[in-house]
Design an enzyme around this catalytic site. Structure first.
Site, PDB file in Angstrom:
ATOM      1  N   HIS A  17       3.936  -0.572  -6.918  1.00 33.69           N
ATOM      2  CA  HIS A  17       2.796   0.317  -7.323  1.00 33.69           C
ATOM      3  C   HIS A  17       2.943   1.173  -8.513  1.00 33.69           C
ATOM      4  O   HIS A  17       2.039   1.084  -9.349  1.00 33.69           O
ATOM      5  CB  HIS A  17       2.476   1.292  -6.038  1.00 33.69           C
ATOM      6  N   LYS A  41      -3.105   0.026  10.402  1.00 32.44           N
ATOM      7  CA  LYS A  41      -1.868  -0.084  10.221  1.00 32.44           C
ATOM      8  C   LYS A  41      -1.360   1.093  10.721  1.00 32.44           C
ATOM      9  O   LYS A  41      -1.748   2.307  10.595  1.00 32.44           O
ATOM     10  CB  LYS A  41      -1.283  -0.132   8.658  1.00 32.44           C
ATOM     11  N   ARG A  90      -0.409  -9.686  -6.157  1.00 32.61           N
ATOM     12  CA  ARG A  90       0.898 -10.327  -6.030  1.00 32.61           C
ATOM     13  C   ARG A  90       0.621 -11.747  -5.830  1.00 32.61           C
ATOM     14  O   ARG A  90       0.790 -12.627  -6.847  1.00 32.61           O
ATOM     15  CB  ARG A  90       1.467  -9.779  -4.753  1.00 32.61           C
ATOM     16  N   SER A 128       4.707  -2.539   1.036  1.00 31.00           N
ATOM     17  CA  SER A 128       5.128  -1.228   1.737  1.00 31.00           C
ATOM     18  C   SER A 128       5.399  -1.753   3.146  1.00 31.00           C
ATOM     19  O   SER A 128       6.337  -1.234   3.898  1.00 31.00           O
ATOM     20  CB  SER A 128       3.959  -0.199   1.853  1.00 31.00           C
TER      21      SER A 128
HETATM   22  P1  ADP Z   1      -3.740  -1.556   1.266  1.00 33.27           P
HETATM   23  O1  ADP Z   1      -3.263  -0.866   2.467  1.00 33.27           O
HETATM   24  O2  ADP Z   1      -4.936  -0.991   0.596  1.00 33.27           O
HETATM   25  O3  ADP Z   1      -3.286  -2.924   0.901  1.00 33.27           O
HETATM   26  P2  ADP Z   1      -1.446  -0.728  -0.369  1.00 33.27           P
HETATM   27  O4  ADP Z   1      -0.809   0.566  -0.498  1.00 33.27           O
HETATM   28  O5  ADP Z   1      -0.720  -1.638   0.338  1.00 33.27           O
HETATM   29  O6  ADP Z   1      -2.850  -0.506   0.182  1.00 33.27           O
HETATM   30  O7  ADP Z   1      -1.565  -1.334  -1.741  1.00 33.27           O
HETATM   31  C1  ADP Z   1      -2.309  -0.611  -2.720  1.00 33.27           C
HETATM   32  C2  ADP Z   1      -2.622  -1.660  -3.953  1.00 33.27           C
HETATM   33  O8  ADP Z   1      -1.290  -1.867  -4.576  1.00 33.27           O
HETATM   34  C3  ADP Z   1      -2.951  -2.990  -3.625  1.00 33.27           C
HETATM   35  O9  ADP Z   1      -3.796  -3.648  -4.688  1.00 33.27           O
HETATM   36  C4  ADP Z   1      -2.123  -4.028  -3.489  1.00 33.27           C
HETATM   37  O10 ADP Z   1      -2.372  -5.397  -3.808  1.00 33.27           O
HETATM   38  C5  ADP Z   1      -1.037  -3.397  -4.720  1.00 33.27           C
HETATM   39  N1  ADP Z   1       0.381  -3.961  -4.479  1.00 33.27           N
HETATM   40  C6  ADP Z   1       1.035  -3.495  -3.380  1.00 33.27           C
HETATM   41  N2  ADP Z   1       2.445  -3.941  -3.430  1.00 33.27           N
HETATM   42  C7  ADP Z   1       2.395  -4.293  -4.924  1.00 33.27           C
HETATM   43  C8  ADP Z   1       3.468  -4.987  -5.707  1.00 33.27           C
HETATM   44  N3  ADP Z   1       4.666  -5.116  -5.338  1.00 33.27           N
HETATM   45  N4  ADP Z   1       2.996  -5.219  -7.044  1.00 33.27           N
HETATM   46  C9  ADP Z   1       1.638  -5.023  -7.411  1.00 33.27           C
HETATM   47  N5  ADP Z   1       0.639  -4.691  -6.699  1.00 33.27           N
HETATM   48  C10 ADP Z   1       1.150  -4.080  -5.637  1.00 33.27           C
END
Ligand code: ADP
Length: 163
Positions: A17, A41, A90, A128
């Site tokens: 992130h 979630k 990703r 996450s």
């Molecule tokens: P959501 O619950 O909406 O998926 P996340 O907190 O999991 O939210 O992710 C928020 C954003 O960060 C999303 O656009 C996700 O694709 C991106 N993201 C999550 N992990 C990574 C990573 N390792 N590298 C790049 N982008 C990521």
């Protein structure tokens, strides 16, 4: 002023992130990182804890603003003057979901553009969900989350990290 928004559940924020915030913040004048609750979630950290970890780990990015948000993303974005949604991509598996969300967003709010930043190869396997799973079994987290978040996870799952 060009305002972007990075929405997510950030439970917890990962180095993946932060890489997206660092790169995304260069594309806009102000980047709002908005913590949304994800009803599908089961969270490990409260909204306040997630927000606090984000604040702590993004101090080095000057034009970032961290906030907790609720309701519809399009309404939240428009009321904060944000017309660019920045998301990280990703793998191919992210694509289908993100593609649908971006098209839906265009349908409900044409003024908003969704922009994607390709994940850094170093973090393309970091999620996450994966971090939460690792932490609840006491797994190694180094290099995947900021030190601050690693400590918070170890405190949360302290019975698993006892040696
Ligand atoms: P959501 O619950 O909406 O998926 P996340 O907190 O999991 O939210 O992710 C928020 C954003 O960060 C999303 O656009 C996700 O694709 C991106 N993201 C999550 N992990 C990574 C990573 N390792 N590298 C790049 N982008 C990521």
């Amino acid at each position: 002023m060009r305002i972007g928004i990075c929405p997510g559940s950030f439970d917890p924020v990962t180095n993946g992130h932060i890489d997206i915030f660092e790169r995304g913040s260069k594309l806009v004048d102000k980047l709002i990182v908005a913590v949304f609750s994800n009803p599908t979630k089961q969270p490990v950290f409260t909204m306040a804890e997630r927000e606090e970890m984000l604040r702590e780990t993004t101090k080095h990015i000057p034009n970032i603003e961290v906030a907790s948000a609720e309701g519809l993303l399009n309404e939240y974005a428009m009321s904060h003057g944000a017309t660019i949604i920045i998301r990280g991509l990703r793998a191919l598996s992210d694509f289908e979901y993100e593609f649908q969300r971006a098209l839906l967003m265009k349908q409900i709010e044409p003024a908003i553009e969704t922009v994607f930043i390709m994940a850094n190869t170093k973090y393309s396997y970091v999620s996450s969900t994966g971090i939460r799973e690792l932490a609840c079994f006491g797994g190694k987290l180094d290099g995947m989350v900021p030190d601050y978040v690693e400590q918070r996870l170890k405190t949360k799952f302290k019975d698993k990290y006892k040696v």
